[in-house]
Every structure is written in structure tokens, then in C-alpha cells.
Design a protein around this motif. Structure first.
Motif, short mmCIF file in Angstrom:
data_model
loop_
_atom_site.label_atom_id
_atom_site.label_comp_id
_atom_site.label_asym_id
_atom_site.label_seq_id
_atom_site.Cartn_x
_atom_site.Cartn_y
_atom_site.Cartn_z
N ARG A 205 0.83 -1.20 0.00
CA ARG A 205 0.00 0.00 0.00
C ARG A 205 0.86 1.25 0.00
NH1 ARG A 205 -5.15 -1.60 2.06
NH2 ARG A 205 -5.79 0.57 1.74
N ARG A 206 0.31 2.35 -0.50
CA ARG A 206 0.97 3.65 -0.42
C ARG A 206 0.74 4.25 0.97
NH1 ARG A 206 2.16 6.69 -4.82
NH2 ARG A 206 1.01 8.51 -4.05
N TRP A 207 1.82 4.80 1.54
CA TRP A 207 1.76 5.42 2.86
C TRP A 207 2.05 6.90 2.70
CZ3 TRP A 207 2.95 2.75 7.96
CH2 TRP A 207 2.62 1.39 7.92
N PHE A 208 1.46 7.73 3.56
CA PHE A 208 1.90 9.13 3.53
C PHE A 208 3.31 9.22 4.11
CE2 PHE A 208 -1.18 9.03 7.26
CZ PHE A 208 -0.25 9.07 8.28
N GLY A 230 4.43 7.33 -1.45
CA GLY A 230 3.15 7.91 -1.09
C GLY A 230 3.20 9.42 -1.12
N ALA A 242 -5.02 12.75 3.10
CA ALA A 242 -4.37 11.84 2.15
C ALA A 242 -5.04 10.47 2.18
CB ALA A 242 -2.88 11.71 2.48
N VAL A 243 -5.43 10.03 3.37
CA VAL A 243 -6.12 8.74 3.49
C VAL A 243 -7.54 8.85 2.93
CG1 VAL A 243 -6.95 6.99 5.11
CG2 VAL A 243 -4.75 8.10 5.51
N ASN A 246 -7.27 9.63 -1.10
CA ASN A 246 -6.47 8.75 -1.97
C ASN A 246 -6.43 7.30 -1.51
OD1 ASN A 246 -5.58 11.03 -3.58
ND2 ASN A 246 -4.26 11.56 -1.84
N THR A 248 -4.75 6.32 0.90
CA THR A 248 -3.41 6.12 1.44
C THR A 248 -3.50 5.49 2.84
OG1 THR A 248 -2.69 8.09 0.26
CG2 THR A 248 -1.25 7.29 2.00
#
Length: 304
Positions: A205-208, A230, A242-243, A246, A248
Motif C-alpha cells: 500500500r501507499r503510505w503518507f 506515497g 491523504a487517506v 487517496n 493512502t
């Protein structure tokens, strides 16, 4: 003050008249660390002069204060009494200096705070410090997530209430609380209903993440221990957005109430987020020492 029991008839009032506060600070450090080496590191001095100072203190008071072993030291009955009295005297000395500074019109303290200053422990600390130093002007500098020292390294604040880990060079920190962490997810995320998650389950997964130049220890912790791609964020609000926008993934403290549309799932296999009070190593301002003591009390944290 009455004669102290267990100190071989030494009159403590007379003893205090001859003792230096510096020597009492040495003793408190050894008594709290229960180890000369660790106490010497804490005091930023070498061990031999520290040992000599404590031995001279025992001679001055006519009492054995510490039992020395190869593993460290333990307090005698007299040492335990002195520890209580020394803490009280040092606290009183700091208050005297603070009142003198206030009378001279120089009583100010700048405190950096990372994130939410409405934390109940912060509110309790503010109340306690105001009661202790009603004439001190406290300036609060709230900082974003790009500087976990809240301006300490840059010399912008006197002390900071923040979270680790970060580069401790030139700083002293004391842990106040350890908060479990969790994954911040959209409420409709497929993993949102899980009781717990591991970082490995979020590996794809993409993380901030934080801007380039952010403390690498801090960045690594909030990325679950390894670099992840991210969006770049600077504030708690930006993390949440962001979550939300997106999908994220990010880390947050489990006890934080997420914004609408988000949820927090506890993460296992990661150390907790440690709330710390931090200050520069060589900070003689008694207001800072008093602030640290007040923080330890407000957070109900173990003494250093």
C-alpha cells in the motif's frame, strides 16, 4: 527541619548549610540511576570526579548513603532519606531562581508542542505549571510533523513536548507516555474491519510520508520501519486528507479519534509512539528544569 533519622546523628540543617546544590544534584542523579556510569553520562561528566563528590558528601554527613556493588549501587536508609530531602531542596532552589527572574522581568519560557495541544495531559501540565510559576510568561510554538524536535535543534524553543524517535544530538529527553499505534484507513477499506494488522499486511500500500530532509529516524518510524512511496504531508490534517481522498495508509496513535470517514486498526509488531519532554543538554534555566519536573508529574511518568 528536624534531625534526620538514620544518619548517625547528623544535624541535617547544619549539613545543608555546608552543602552545595551541585553536590545534591550529583547525588540525586546517582540515586535515580543506581549506577555511577549512567549518572556520569546524564550529568555530562566523567565518573571519577562524580565518585569523589559522593564520597565527600558521605564524609560531610557522616553517613553511608550508597551500597556499592559491581552491578551498580543501592540506597541505604540514610540515602533514601537524603534523596527525598534533596529533591525537595532542588525543587525549592529552582523556584527561588524563577521568582528572582520574574522580579527582574526576565521570566519567560518558550515550549514547542508537536500536534494536539488539547491532550488532557498537556492541559494538566499547563494548569500545574501556571500554579507553580504564576508570573512566568509561557509562549507555545505548535509545530508540524516535519520537525519532531519542535525547534529545539534550531534554538527556537526552550523545551518541547513531542514524540520520538529523532536525532538526540545535543538534547536530553525523558519519556512521559507510550501510546500504541494503529493503521489509519478509510472506513470502507477492505482491512478496516480487522481486529489488528501487521506492517507486512500493508506492504503493498501507499503510505503518507514527510518532506525530504525530515529527520530519518522519525520518517522511518512513521513509515512502519522502511521507506514507502506515497504523498508528502506536513500536518495531521494533511495525513487524514491523504487517506480520505487517496486511500493512502498511514500510522497514527490508536487513542486518537479519527475524522469522519476514517478508522484506526491497531498495528502489532511495532513499538509504541513515545511521548517525551525534551530540552537542550546544557540548559541552565531553572524554569526548564521546573517544567520538566512538572511534566513528569502531570503525565504520572517515572522520575529520571
Amino acid at each position: 527541619m528536624d534531625r534526620v533519622n538514620g544518619m548517625d546523628g547528623v544535624n541535617w540543617v547544619n549539613g545543608v548549610n555546608r552543602l552545595e546544590l551541585r553536590t545534591l544534584r550529583y547525588f540525586v542523579a546517582v540515586a535515580e540511576e543506581l549506577h555511577f556510569g549512567r549518572a556520569a553520562v546524564r550529568l555530562h561528566m566523567s565518573q571519577p570526579p562524580l565518585s569523589r563528590a559522593i564520597k565527600a558528601l558521605e564524609t560531610e554527613l557522616g553517613a553511608t548513603l550508597l551500597h556499592r556493588t559491581s552491578a551498580g549501587v543501592t540506597l541505604t536508609e540514610a540515602g533514601a532519606v537524603l534523596l527525598d530531602e534533596a529533591r525537595a531542596l532542588l525543587d525549592r532552589a529552582d523556584r527561588v531562581r524563577a521568582r528572582v527572574s520574574a522580579a527582574a522581568g526576565a521570566a519567560t519560557l518558550t515550549v514547542g508542542i508537536l500536534g494536539d495541544s488539547t491532550d488532557p495531559d498537556v492541559i494538566r501540565l499547563a494548569d500545574a505549571y501556571r500554579r507553580r510559576h504564576p508570573h512566568v510568561e509561557v509562549t507555545i510554538r505548535e509545530t508540524d510533523l516535519t520537525d519532531p524536535t519542535c525547534g529545539l535543534h534550531a534554538g527556537l524553543v526552550d523545551a518541547a513536548l513531542t514524540r520520538g524517535p529523532f536525532d538526540p544530538t545535543g538534547l536530553t529527553t525523558h519519556e512521559l507516555r507510550a501510546d500504541p499505534v494503529g493503521a489509519l484507513l478509510r472506513a470502507d477499506d477492505p482491512l478496516a474491519g480487522r481486529a489488528t494488522l501487521t506492517p507486512a499486511e500493508l506492504a503493498d500500500r501507499r503510505w503518507f510520508r514527510f518532506p525530504e530532509g525530515t529527520d530519518p529516524l522519525w520518517q522511518a518510524y512513521w513509515n512502519g520501519g522502511e521507506p514507502r512511496p506515497g504523498p508528502v504531508v506536513r500536518t495531521v490534517r494533511e495525513c487524514q486528507q491523504a487517506v480520505l481522498w487517496n486511500g493512502t495508509v498511514g500510522m497514527t496513535v490508536v487513542d486518537h479519534v479519527p475524522a469522519e470517514g476514517l478508522t484506526v486498526v491497531p498495528l502489532t509488531g511495532l513499538p509504541p509512539s513515545r511521548v517525551v519532554v525534551a530540552w537542550r543538554e546544557r540548559a541552565p534555566n531553572p524554569l526548564i528544569r521546573s517544567f520538566v519536573r512538572a511534566a513528569i508529574t502531570a503525565y504520572d511518568a517515572p522520575a529520571p
